[in-house]
Write a protein that holds these residues in place. Structure first.
Motif, PDB file in Angstrom:
ATOM      1  N   ASP A 222       0.849  -1.183   0.000  1.00  0.00           N
ATOM      2  CA  ASP A 222       0.000   0.000   0.000  1.00  0.00           C
ATOM      3  C   ASP A 222       0.889   1.238   0.000  1.00  0.00           C
ATOM      4  O   ASP A 222       1.606   1.487   0.972  1.00  0.00           O
ATOM      5  N   HIS A 223       0.887   1.980  -1.118  1.00  0.00           N
ATOM      6  CA  HIS A 223       1.725   3.173  -1.263  1.00  0.00           C
ATOM      7  C   HIS A 223       3.182   2.869  -0.925  1.00  0.00           C
ATOM      8  O   HIS A 223       3.857   3.640  -0.223  1.00  0.00           O
ATOM      9  N   GLY A 224       3.664   1.732  -1.425  1.00  0.00           N
ATOM     10  CA  GLY A 224       5.062   1.380  -1.256  1.00  0.00           C
ATOM     11  C   GLY A 224       5.419   0.710   0.045  1.00  0.00           C
ATOM     12  O   GLY A 224       6.565   0.309   0.244  1.00  0.00           O
ATOM     13  N   VAL A 225       4.464   0.577   0.942  1.00  0.00           N
ATOM     14  CA  VAL A 225       4.712  -0.024   2.256  1.00  0.00           C
ATOM     15  C   VAL A 225       4.122  -1.430   2.283  1.00  0.00           C
ATOM     16  O   VAL A 225       2.991  -1.645   1.837  1.00  0.00           O
ATOM     17  N   LEU A 226       4.878  -2.387   2.809  1.00  0.00           N
ATOM     18  CA  LEU A 226       4.377  -3.741   2.962  1.00  0.00           C
ATOM     19  C   LEU A 226       3.488  -3.786   4.203  1.00  0.00           C
ATOM     20  O   LEU A 226       3.962  -3.824   5.333  1.00  0.00           O
ATOM     21  N   LYS A 227       2.161  -3.778   3.970  1.00  0.00           N
ATOM     22  CA  LYS A 227       1.219  -3.735   5.085  1.00  0.00           C
ATOM     23  C   LYS A 227       1.014  -5.084   5.737  1.00  0.00           C
ATOM     24  O   LYS A 227       0.537  -5.163   6.872  1.00  0.00           O
TER      25      LYS A 227
END
Length: 391
Positions: A222-227
């Motif tokens: 999500d927006h470059g972040v591993l959620k």
């Protein structure tokens, strides 16, 4: 071979420098002289995970989440700003439509060129050529320049070449979104064959049913972040709930007299512990915490489920269910259980209410307060699944 690491992604960051806004030559010169810092966009932010041999990892997330950028870095066609990626074995990839194909070369020439790029001897690729053509189903067009190919033909040839070079690691970006039903079936069969052979795969797809069926685990970006990274059901449900919350058709609203309030609502599991996603059996449970400074006689708690467009799918309350509440006073909790197995896959929101038995007084209402996502299990048309029998 299974259990050995095939791919290591360690603290990967990828930033892109954004072009300055359009302006005059004078503005550009002044910006340069003033040494204004360039704007940067972070596509991947400290992403880390591993993939074992024989494992299929799905990648999900909205457009722009960083999925294709991540696959490009793993494939070696893009360099990370920081962090590193290690792959163990031969990597083959189908990252974007037509990637690696020269438009002026024929399908035959592009197949041989791809093999050369992969370091496969020309005679070996010639021996595998018939298998590539057979899998792609493009025998009648294989000697035509690929610039005349449709998007579906591009993908069919690209996937056929990618799998026939016999890689240890296969990276696939949305291959199933273009091909027809027969080609999708053959792709899924080939993926299953790769898993049995102990090969690692990373697959991007926006089709939640497909990616759940082919993946051992799923990573949610999500927006470059591993959620999150975990069980397919859990990750697709979490992604779906976030999508509903971000793009839901109905906005939340809270109102009422305030004489009594629903202080909080949470989805919980069978043991009563808070959870983010519905369980696999789709038995939804919600814990409502209420507060009533003064005694409220014969209150009624209600709920409703709305689809992504805000239309009510189902609603009920304690009175209809025959759950008698003579009064409430002070603080307390209630647990609501809803069997949602009949509902179609998709995003939904829960609304809750606390009102008088005759509906004359609304003490507190929470409209579209809690989004959730139900993965699909059965295939049917409509909003709910009704038991049927033919004879």
């Amino acid at each position: 071979m299974s259990g050995e690491t095939a791919i290591e992604v360690c603290n990967v960051v990828k930033r892109f420098r954004l072009a300055a806004s359009a302006g005059s030559l004078k503005t550009a010169a002044l910006d340069c002289l003033r040494r204004r810092p360039a704007r940067r966009f972070t596509a991947l932010d400290d992403v880390s995970f591993t993939v074992s041999r024989g494992e299929t990892l799905g990648l999900i997330g909205a457009n722009g989440a960083g999925k294709s950028t991540l696959l490009s870095i793993i494939a070696g066609t893009m360099v990370a700003t920081s962090g590193h990626v290690r792959t163990h074995g031969v990597v083959s990839s189908l990252l974007e439509l037509g990637a690696g194909f020269h438009p002026d070369l024929t399908g035959r020439e592009n197949v041989l060129l791809y093999g050369a790029i992969m370091g496969i001897p020309r005679e070996t690729m010639r021996r595998r050529f018939d298998a590539v053509v057979d899998f792609s189903g493009l025998a009648a067009f294989i000697d035509q320049p690929v610039r005349f190919y449709s998007s579906g033909m591009y993908v069919r040839l690209g996937f056929a070449v990618a799998v026939q070079v016999d890689p240890d690691i296969l990276l696939v970006d949305e291959v199933l979104a273009v091909g027809d039903a027969d080609f999708q079936r053959r792709c899924l069969e080939k993926m299953a064959e790769f898993r049995r052979a102990g090969k690692a795969m990373l697959i991007i797809s926006h089709d939640m049913n497909t990616i759940r069926s082919v993946s051992d685990r799923i990573a949610y970006l999500d927006h470059g972040v591993l959620k999150g990274i975990g069980a397919p059901h859990e990750m697709t449900a979490r992604y779906g709930a976030d999508s509903v919350a971000a793009n839901g058709g109905a906005s939340s609203r809270e109102w009422g007299t305030g004489e009594a309030r629903i202080e909080s609502v949470a989805m919980v599991d069978a043991a009563g512990a808070p959870c983010d996603v519905p369980p696999a059996d789709q038995m939804l449970r919600f814990r409502l915490a209420w507060r009533a400074p003064k005694r409220i006689a014969t209150p009624t708690f209600g709920f409703s489920i709305a689809d992504g467009e805000g239309a009510t799918v189902f609603g009920s309350n304690t009175e209809i269910a025959g759950f008698d509440l003579p009064f409430i006073e002070g603080e307390g909790t209630l647990t609501l259980a809803v069997d949602a197995a009949a509902l179609h896959a998709g995003g939904y929101t829960m609304s809750f209410s606390l009102h008088s038995r005759d509906h004359a007084v609304n003490y507190h209402r929470l409209e579209h307060a809690l989004p959730f996502y139900l993965p699909g299990r059965a295939r049917f048309d409509g909003v709910c699944h009704l038991p049927t029998a033919w004879s």
